[in-house]
Design a protein around this motif. Sequence first.
Motif, short mmCIF file in Angstrom:
data_model
loop_
_atom_site.label_atom_id
_atom_site.label_comp_id
_atom_site.label_asym_id
_atom_site.label_seq_id
_atom_site.Cartn_x
_atom_site.Cartn_y
_atom_site.Cartn_z
N LEU A 70 -12.62 33.06 -2.94
CA LEU A 70 -12.19 31.86 -3.68
C LEU A 70 -13.36 30.93 -3.95
CD1 LEU A 70 -8.86 31.09 -1.77
CD2 LEU A 70 -9.12 32.25 -3.98
N VAL A 71 -14.20 30.76 -2.95
CA VAL A 71 -15.38 29.90 -3.13
C VAL A 71 -16.37 30.57 -4.08
CG1 VAL A 71 -17.28 28.72 -1.95
CG2 VAL A 71 -15.03 28.82 -0.88
N GLU A 72 -16.50 31.89 -3.98
CA GLU A 72 -17.38 32.61 -4.92
C GLU A 72 -16.89 32.44 -6.35
OE1 GLU A 72 -19.13 36.23 -2.15
OE2 GLU A 72 -17.20 36.51 -3.13
N ASP A 73 -15.57 32.53 -6.55
CA ASP A 73 -15.00 32.33 -7.89
C ASP A 73 -15.28 30.92 -8.39
OD1 ASP A 73 -14.05 34.92 -7.86
OD2 ASP A 73 -11.95 34.34 -7.47
N ALA A 74 -15.15 29.93 -7.50
CA ALA A 74 -15.43 28.54 -7.89
C ALA A 74 -16.89 28.39 -8.28
CB ALA A 74 -15.07 27.58 -6.75
N ARG A 75 -17.78 29.01 -7.51
CA ARG A 75 -19.22 28.94 -7.81
C ARG A 75 -19.50 29.59 -9.16
NH1 ARG A 75 -22.98 32.43 -4.17
NH2 ARG A 75 -21.75 33.92 -5.32
N ASP A 76 -18.87 30.74 -9.44
CA ASP A 76 -19.07 31.42 -10.72
C ASP A 76 -18.52 30.59 -11.88
OD1 ASP A 76 -20.18 33.47 -9.23
OD2 ASP A 76 -18.42 34.78 -9.38
N ALA A 77 -17.36 29.98 -11.69
CA ALA A 77 -16.78 29.12 -12.73
C ALA A 77 -17.68 27.92 -12.99
CB ALA A 77 -15.37 28.67 -12.33
N LEU A 78 -18.25 27.38 -11.94
CA LEU A 78 -19.16 26.26 -12.08
C LEU A 78 -20.41 26.67 -12.86
CD1 LEU A 78 -19.59 23.25 -10.71
CD2 LEU A 78 -21.44 24.53 -9.67
N ALA A 79 -20.94 27.84 -12.57
CA ALA A 79 -22.13 28.32 -13.29
C ALA A 79 -21.81 28.49 -14.77
CB ALA A 79 -22.61 29.64 -12.68
N LEU A 80 -20.63 28.98 -15.08
CA LEU A 80 -20.22 29.13 -16.48
C LEU A 80 -20.08 27.77 -17.15
CD1 LEU A 80 -19.38 31.03 -18.76
CD2 LEU A 80 -17.05 30.98 -17.83
N ALA A 81 -19.47 26.82 -16.46
CA ALA A 81 -19.32 25.47 -17.02
C ALA A 81 -20.68 24.83 -17.24
CB ALA A 81 -18.48 24.61 -16.07
N ARG A 82 -21.61 25.07 -16.31
CA ARG A 82 -22.96 24.53 -16.46
C ARG A 82 -23.64 25.11 -17.69
NH1 ARG A 82 -28.09 24.87 -16.50
NH2 ARG A 82 -29.47 23.55 -15.29
N ALA A 83 -23.51 26.41 -17.88
CA ALA A 83 -24.12 27.06 -19.04
C ALA A 83 -23.54 26.51 -20.34
CB ALA A 83 -23.92 28.57 -18.95
#
Length: 94
Positions: A70-83
Amino acid sequence: MSTPSGLAAEDLDVLDLVRRQLGDAIDRLRQVSARSAGLADQTRWCTDAATVFHSTADSWRRDVAALIPLVEDARDALALARARLEADAWRHGL
């Protein structure tokens, strides 16, 4: 390529900080899960209390381990939002 200036750059910095913190949380959750498994395995099975402790510790370890994706998914979603934010900033010249 440097990052955009102004508010967008500050937003990107905040997102980078949060991404790093999520990565730290993932590492800590993995350590806690591994350590709790070790503690449960070291318990002597001479009493009912030890059996209950092992069961509880193992359940807790599984719960902690379940948080990792779940935290990995949040980190990945954050990276996408940042991009996306960075792309929008460049597109709009911020």
